[in-house]
Scaffold this motif. Structure first.
Motif, PDB file in Angstrom:
ATOM      1  N   GLU A 135      19.753  38.029  20.974  1.00  0.00           N
ATOM      2  CA  GLU A 135      19.388  36.847  20.194  1.00  0.00           C
ATOM      3  C   GLU A 135      18.581  35.850  21.029  1.00  0.00           C
ATOM      4  N   GLY A 136      18.944  35.689  22.295  1.00  0.00           N
ATOM      5  CA  GLY A 136      18.204  34.779  23.171  1.00  0.00           C
ATOM      6  C   GLY A 136      16.753  35.205  23.356  1.00  0.00           C
ATOM      7  N   THR A 137      16.524  36.506  23.443  1.00  0.00           N
ATOM      8  CA  THR A 137      15.162  37.029  23.559  1.00  0.00           C
ATOM      9  C   THR A 137      14.377  36.737  22.293  1.00  0.00           C
ATOM     10  N   VAL A 138      15.031  36.897  21.145  1.00  0.00           N
ATOM     11  CA  VAL A 138      14.381  36.615  19.863  1.00  0.00           C
ATOM     12  C   VAL A 138      13.986  35.146  19.808  1.00  0.00           C
ATOM     13  N   LYS A 139      14.906  34.269  20.193  1.00  0.00           N
ATOM     14  CA  LYS A 139      14.605  32.829  20.174  1.00  0.00           C
ATOM     15  C   LYS A 139      13.445  32.509  21.106  1.00  0.00           C
ATOM     16  N   ALA A 140      13.422  33.135  22.265  1.00  0.00           N
ATOM     17  CA  ALA A 140      12.322  32.909  23.209  1.00  0.00           C
ATOM     18  C   ALA A 140      11.002  33.406  22.630  1.00  0.00           C
ATOM     19  N   ARG A 141      11.030  34.568  21.987  1.00  0.00           N
ATOM     20  CA  ARG A 141       9.796  35.097  21.384  1.00  0.00           C
ATOM     21  C   ARG A 141       9.324  34.221  20.226  1.00  0.00           C
ATOM     22  N   LEU A 142      10.257  33.722  19.429  1.00  0.00           N
ATOM     23  CA  LEU A 142       9.881  32.810  18.343  1.00  0.00           C
ATOM     24  C   LEU A 142       9.250  31.543  18.912  1.00  0.00           C
ATOM     25  N   PHE A 143       9.849  31.005  19.951  1.00  0.00           N
ATOM     26  CA  PHE A 143       9.310  29.805  20.579  1.00  0.00           C
ATOM     27  C   PHE A 143       7.911  30.081  21.121  1.00  0.00           C
ATOM     28  N   ARG A 144       7.757  31.179  21.850  1.00  0.00           N
ATOM     29  CA  ARG A 144       6.464  31.528  22.442  1.00  0.00           C
ATOM     30  C   ARG A 144       5.420  31.792  21.354  1.00  0.00           C
ATOM     31  N   ALA A 145       5.820  32.443  20.276  1.00  0.00           N
ATOM     32  CA  ALA A 145       4.890  32.713  19.174  1.00  0.00           C
ATOM     33  C   ALA A 145       4.402  31.413  18.552  1.00  0.00           C
ATOM     34  N   ARG A 146       5.324  30.488  18.331  1.00  0.00           N
ATOM     35  CA  ARG A 146       4.935  29.185  17.764  1.00  0.00           C
ATOM     36  C   ARG A 146       4.001  28.445  18.708  1.00  0.00           C
ATOM     37  N   GLU A 147       4.281  28.520  20.011  1.00  0.00           N
ATOM     38  CA  GLU A 147       3.422  27.867  20.993  1.00  0.00           C
ATOM     39  C   GLU A 147       2.020  28.484  21.008  1.00  0.00           C
ATOM     40  N   LEU A 148       1.941  29.806  20.894  1.00  0.00           N
ATOM     41  CA  LEU A 148       0.638  30.470  20.845  1.00  0.00           C
ATOM     42  C   LEU A 148      -0.141  30.046  19.600  1.00  0.00           C
ATOM     43  N   VAL A 149       0.536  29.951  18.468  1.00  0.00           N
ATOM     44  CA  VAL A 149      -0.120  29.517  17.235  1.00  0.00           C
ATOM     45  C   VAL A 149      -0.604  28.083  17.386  1.00  0.00           C
ATOM     46  N   LYS A 150       0.242  27.203  17.922  1.00  0.00           N
ATOM     47  CA  LYS A 150      -0.158  25.803  18.133  1.00  0.00           C
ATOM     48  C   LYS A 150      -1.372  25.724  19.043  1.00  0.00           C
ATOM     49  N   ALA A 151      -1.367  26.515  20.120  1.00  0.00           N
ATOM     50  CA  ALA A 151      -2.482  26.490  21.067  1.00  0.00           C
ATOM     51  C   ALA A 151      -3.775  26.955  20.400  1.00  0.00           C
ATOM     52  N   LYS A 152      -3.692  27.990  19.594  1.00  0.00           N
ATOM     53  CA  LYS A 152      -4.883  28.488  18.889  1.00  0.00           C
ATOM     54  C   LYS A 152      -5.396  27.446  17.906  1.00  0.00           C
ATOM     55  N   LEU A 153      -4.480  26.779  17.211  1.00  0.00           N
ATOM     56  CA  LEU A 153      -4.892  25.748  16.268  1.00  0.00           C
ATOM     57  C   LEU A 153      -5.485  24.538  16.995  1.00  0.00           C
ATOM     58  N   ALA A 154      -4.867  24.143  18.099  1.00  0.00           N
ATOM     59  CA  ALA A 154      -5.354  22.992  18.858  1.00  0.00           C
ATOM     60  C   ALA A 154      -6.720  23.279  19.478  1.00  0.00           C
ATOM     61  N   ALA A 155      -6.923  24.511  19.895  1.00  0.00           N
ATOM     62  CA  ALA A 155      -8.203  24.886  20.501  1.00  0.00           C
ATOM     63  C   ALA A 155      -9.281  25.058  19.442  1.00  0.00           C
TER      64      ALA A 155
END
Length: 165
Positions: A135-155
């Motif tokens: 579950e911790g890995t899933v939470k980390a991947r969800l967090f990282r995925a959201r961060e990647l999406v935010k970065a793509k949108l911000a860029a």
């Protein structure tokens, strides 16, 4: 089959990005599920058991190098609701296209957890059972995925958002 075929195919298509490979993976998942029905534990949701099998079929396809990029990326959008305004329908369509483009631009380990969380409405524990990760890995991947999406949108990534030449 009728209840889950569209959802499993859609899941496979977003991971494999190839309609033929997605059809193969979905069919393989249903065949394996039918053959292994006796191993299903009713203490857990049927959908997470089935998506675990679909996940494995997709990962097998990716590992086997059968993943190809289709030249036909045309989606088949839903018809707009006549009760809604045209502007609302067009805006929603553009948002859906952007979301699909963002998901397609992410590595499969991140797009998969986002799809399961938001399209299949699974929580981290259930996603963990599907992908075979803690579950911790899933939470980390969800967090990282959201961060990647935010970065793509911000860029303002023009290629992802479909605004580039």
């Amino acid at each position: 089959l009728e209840t889950y075929q569209d959802r499993v195919y859609s899941f496979a298509l977003r991971l494999l990005k190839d309609p033929a490979a997605a059809e193969d993976a979905a069919q393989e998942a249903f065949v394996k599920a039918f053959r292994g029905l006796a191993s299903y534990n009713p203490a857990y949701p049927f959908s997470s058991w089935l998506f675990r099998i679909a996940h494995n079929a997709c990962m097998d396809a990716l590992r086997a190098g059968r993943k190809t990029v289709s030249l036909d990326h045309e989606d088949f959008p839903d018809l707009p609701d006549p009760a809604r305004g045209v502007a609302d329908s067009v805006a929603e369509g553009l948002d859906a296209e952007r979301i699909e483009a963002l998901l397609a631009a992410l590595p499969p380990i991140y797009s998969e957890v986002l799809l399961l969380a938001y399209r299949e409405d699974m929580g981290p524990a259930e996603i963990g059972r599907v992908i075979g990760a803690p579950e911790g890995t899933v939470k980390a991947r969800l967090f990282r995925a959201r961060e990647l999406v935010k970065a793509k949108l911000a860029a303002g990534d023009a290629t992802v958002l479909g605004t580039g030449a």
